[in-house]
Design an enzyme around this catalytic site. Structure first.
Site, mmCIF file in Angstrom:
data_model
loop_
_atom_site.group_PDB
_atom_site.id
_atom_site.type_symbol
_atom_site.label_atom_id
_atom_site.label_comp_id
_atom_site.label_asym_id
_atom_site.label_seq_id
_atom_site.Cartn_x
_atom_site.Cartn_y
_atom_site.Cartn_z
ATOM 1 N N ASP A 56 2.017 -7.330 3.831
ATOM 2 C CA ASP A 56 0.897 -7.324 2.877
ATOM 3 C C ASP A 56 -0.150 -8.328 3.360
ATOM 4 O O ASP A 56 0.195 -9.342 3.984
ATOM 5 C CB ASP A 56 1.387 -7.701 1.469
ATOM 6 C CG ASP A 56 0.445 -7.203 0.385
ATOM 7 O OD1 ASP A 56 0.802 -6.212 -0.297
ATOM 8 O OD2 ASP A 56 -0.647 -7.784 0.220
ATOM 9 N N ASN A 105 1.453 2.750 3.119
ATOM 10 C CA ASN A 105 1.059 2.689 1.700
ATOM 11 C C ASN A 105 -0.202 1.851 1.469
ATOM 12 O O ASN A 105 -0.932 2.085 0.519
ATOM 13 C CB ASN A 105 2.239 2.107 0.911
ATOM 14 C CG ASN A 105 1.851 1.709 -0.492
ATOM 15 O OD1 ASN A 105 1.702 2.543 -1.370
ATOM 16 N ND2 ASN A 105 1.646 0.410 -0.714
ATOM 17 N N TYR A 171 -13.349 6.319 -0.335
ATOM 18 C CA TYR A 171 -11.933 6.477 -0.673
ATOM 19 C C TYR A 171 -11.481 7.924 -0.427
ATOM 20 O O TYR A 171 -10.479 8.164 0.260
ATOM 21 C CB TYR A 171 -11.712 6.083 -2.144
ATOM 22 C CG TYR A 171 -10.275 6.119 -2.569
ATOM 23 C CD1 TYR A 171 -9.374 5.156 -2.125
ATOM 24 C CD2 TYR A 171 -9.793 7.120 -3.416
ATOM 25 C CE1 TYR A 171 -8.047 5.181 -2.509
ATOM 26 C CE2 TYR A 171 -8.465 7.152 -3.800
ATOM 27 C CZ TYR A 171 -7.590 6.179 -3.355
ATOM 28 O OH TYR A 171 -6.277 6.205 -3.729
ATOM 29 N N LYS A 175 -8.753 9.361 2.331
ATOM 30 C CA LYS A 175 -7.509 10.029 1.923
ATOM 31 C C LYS A 175 -7.433 11.466 2.441
ATOM 32 O O LYS A 175 -6.351 11.954 2.772
ATOM 33 C CB LYS A 175 -7.362 9.970 0.396
ATOM 34 C CG LYS A 175 -7.180 8.537 -0.144
ATOM 35 C CD LYS A 175 -5.950 7.847 0.435
ATOM 36 C CE LYS A 175 -5.661 6.500 -0.190
ATOM 37 N NZ LYS A 175 -4.445 5.871 0.328
HETATM 38 P P1 NAD Z 1 -2.430 -2.157 -5.245
HETATM 39 O O1 NAD Z 1 -3.814 -2.654 -5.054
HETATM 40 O O2 NAD Z 1 -1.732 -2.385 -6.532
HETATM 41 O O3 NAD Z 1 -1.494 -2.696 -4.083
HETATM 42 C C1 NAD Z 1 -1.885 -2.541 -2.753
HETATM 43 C C2 NAD Z 1 -1.270 -3.642 -1.932
HETATM 44 O O4 NAD Z 1 -1.789 -3.474 -0.611
HETATM 45 C C3 NAD Z 1 -1.663 -5.049 -2.406
HETATM 46 O O5 NAD Z 1 -0.514 -5.875 -2.458
HETATM 47 C C4 NAD Z 1 -2.653 -5.506 -1.355
HETATM 48 O O6 NAD Z 1 -2.610 -6.923 -1.129
HETATM 49 C C5 NAD Z 1 -2.172 -4.747 -0.137
HETATM 50 N N1 NAD Z 1 -3.230 -4.588 0.845
HETATM 51 C C6 NAD Z 1 -4.550 -4.343 0.637
HETATM 52 N N2 NAD Z 1 -5.197 -4.318 1.794
HETATM 53 C C7 NAD Z 1 -4.279 -4.547 2.764
HETATM 54 C C8 NAD Z 1 -4.348 -4.653 4.167
HETATM 55 N N3 NAD Z 1 -5.521 -4.559 4.811
HETATM 56 N N4 NAD Z 1 -3.210 -4.880 4.848
HETATM 57 C C9 NAD Z 1 -2.028 -5.016 4.211
HETATM 58 N N5 NAD Z 1 -1.911 -4.956 2.878
HETATM 59 C C10 NAD Z 1 -3.026 -4.715 2.161
HETATM 60 O O7 NAD Z 1 -2.524 -0.587 -4.926
HETATM 61 P P2 NAD Z 1 -1.507 0.568 -5.354
HETATM 62 O O8 NAD Z 1 -2.014 1.181 -6.596
HETATM 63 O O9 NAD Z 1 -0.127 0.093 -5.293
HETATM 64 O O10 NAD Z 1 -1.824 1.619 -4.191
HETATM 65 C C11 NAD Z 1 -0.950 1.812 -3.112
HETATM 66 C C12 NAD Z 1 -1.386 3.071 -2.362
HETATM 67 O O11 NAD Z 1 -1.375 4.185 -3.256
HETATM 68 C C13 NAD Z 1 -2.813 3.009 -1.816
HETATM 69 O O12 NAD Z 1 -2.872 3.630 -0.564
HETATM 70 C C14 NAD Z 1 -3.612 3.773 -2.828
HETATM 71 O O13 NAD Z 1 -4.801 4.314 -2.314
HETATM 72 C C15 NAD Z 1 -2.629 4.839 -3.247
HETATM 73 N N6 NAD Z 1 -2.906 5.410 -4.560
HETATM 74 C C16 NAD Z 1 -2.873 4.635 -5.678
HETATM 75 C C17 NAD Z 1 -3.154 5.216 -6.900
HETATM 76 C C18 NAD Z 1 -3.128 4.417 -8.171
HETATM 77 O O14 NAD Z 1 -3.512 4.940 -9.229
HETATM 78 N N7 NAD Z 1 -2.683 3.161 -8.164
HETATM 79 C C19 NAD Z 1 -3.449 6.581 -6.978
HETATM 80 C C20 NAD Z 1 -3.485 7.327 -5.818
HETATM 81 C C21 NAD Z 1 -3.194 6.741 -4.604
#
Ligand code: NAD
Length: 279
Positions: A56, A105, A171, A175
């Site tokens: 992370d 992720n 975004y 994706k």
């Molecule tokens: P989040 O923001 O809660 O967690 C993401 C984590 O990734 C955080 O801990 C952050 O510090 C880390 N991160 C960010 N940039 C980084 C980098 N450059 N290198 C390493 N770590 C990094 O997000 P989430 O909701 O858990 O989303 C996770 C994945 O799921 C993402 O790819 C997101 O696009 C996708 N997603 C999320 C949702 C949603 O509603 N939460 C919906 C569709 C897709």
């Protein structure tokens, strides 16, 4: 799968030794997993008997994750930096001697803005983390998977990759790129026994979607509760998914139960009907 009583992989499971000497299903690396969906995936994979290593970019989150999950390896690394990615994969290989599962992720939501005022730096950063970071990881882990003749890569995309998503151009673009990446890798790596799938989460309950809703509301001059109702009305099941729902799908795709599942784009979203209802 693990035996609930002994905590050891069940008989018949493809039990694999690694350099730590501890039996497991194999080694799984999950990016951006100190919080949110990635953390739920990491905890589920551990419960299913995998050795898990996460990275992370947020050092405080890594520290908190480490304290709460002593059985999971955790490193501070930014997926958009190819040198940090290479160093992390080298560390995991030195410790375990194998990487069986990669779950890309890490992702950021990027800004919400009309395309003509979309900030160039935000665009670049969103693409850099959401898609380039996945490429850097795949490039580093594939040699080990090819050598083993086996592996699974799971790319976390989004329902934003199934529709157009007005005002979220960076975004959605990142994706949709994840889907092309998935399909192409599945074809390229399938002959070497490596499966590649994409999971498209719908809006997941938690602080991330709360932030997206708040920014969308501010951008449109609307009340956040109204915007949330609009988002929920776009889902057939009329509610957001939980991080655990995504973790369960990833655990299935990582497992031998999914031995012939590759090249698939699987939504876990309660069936999103649209992302562009008039607001
Ligand atoms: P989040 O923001 O809660 O967690 C993401 C984590 O990734 C955080 O801990 C952050 O510090 C880390 N991160 C960010 N940039 C980084 C980098 N450059 N290198 C390493 N770590 C990094 O997000 P989430 O909701 O858990 O989303 C996770 C994945 O799921 C993402 O790819 C997101 O696009 C996708 N997603 C999320 C949702 C949603 O509603 N939460 C919906 C569709 C897709």
């Amino acid at each position: 799968m693990v035996d609930i009583m002994s905590g050891k992989p069940t008989a018949g499971a493809d039990e694999r030794e690694d350099r730590t000497g501890q039996p497991s299903q194999g080694v799984a690396v999950i990016t951006g997993a100190a919080s949110g969906i990635g953390k739920a995936i990491a905890e589920k994979m551990l419960a299913d008997g995998w050795h898990v290593h996460i990275c992370d970019a947020n050092p405080q989150a890594v520290e908190a994750f480490n304290a709460a999950n002593p059985k999971i390896g955790a490193s501070h690394a930014d997926v958009s930096d190819p040198d940090q990615v290479a160093a992390l994969v080298a560390d995991v290989m030195a410790k375990h001697g194998r990487i069986d599962i990669l779950i890309n992720n890490a992702g950021i939501s990027g800004m919400t803005a009309p395309v003509e005022t979309f900030d160039q730096e935000d665009w670049r950063r969103t693409i850099d983390i959401n898609i380039n970071g996945s490429f850097y990881f795949v490039r580093e882990v594939v040699p080990a998977m090819k050598k083993a003749g086996k592996g699974a890569i799971i790319n976390i995309a989004s329902t934003a990759a199934l529709f157009g998503y007005p005002q979220r151009t960076a975004y959605a673009t990142s994706k949709w790129a994840m889907l092309g990446f998935t399909k192409t890798l599945a074809m390229e790596l399938g002959p070497q026994g490596i499966r590649v799938n994409a999971v498209c989460p719908g809006s997941v309950e938690g602080p991330r979607i709360d932030g997206v809703i708040q920014r969308d509301a501010a951008q449109r001059g609307r009340d956040a509760a109204d915007i949330r109702r609009v988002y929920e009305s776009q889902v057939s099941m009329r509610k957001f998914v939980r991080a655990e729902d995504i973790a369960n799908m990833c655990a299935f795709l990582a497992s031998d139960a999914a031995a012939m599942v590759s090249g698939q784009i699987i939504a876990v979203d309660g069936h999103t009907e649209s992302l562009s209802n008039p607001l």
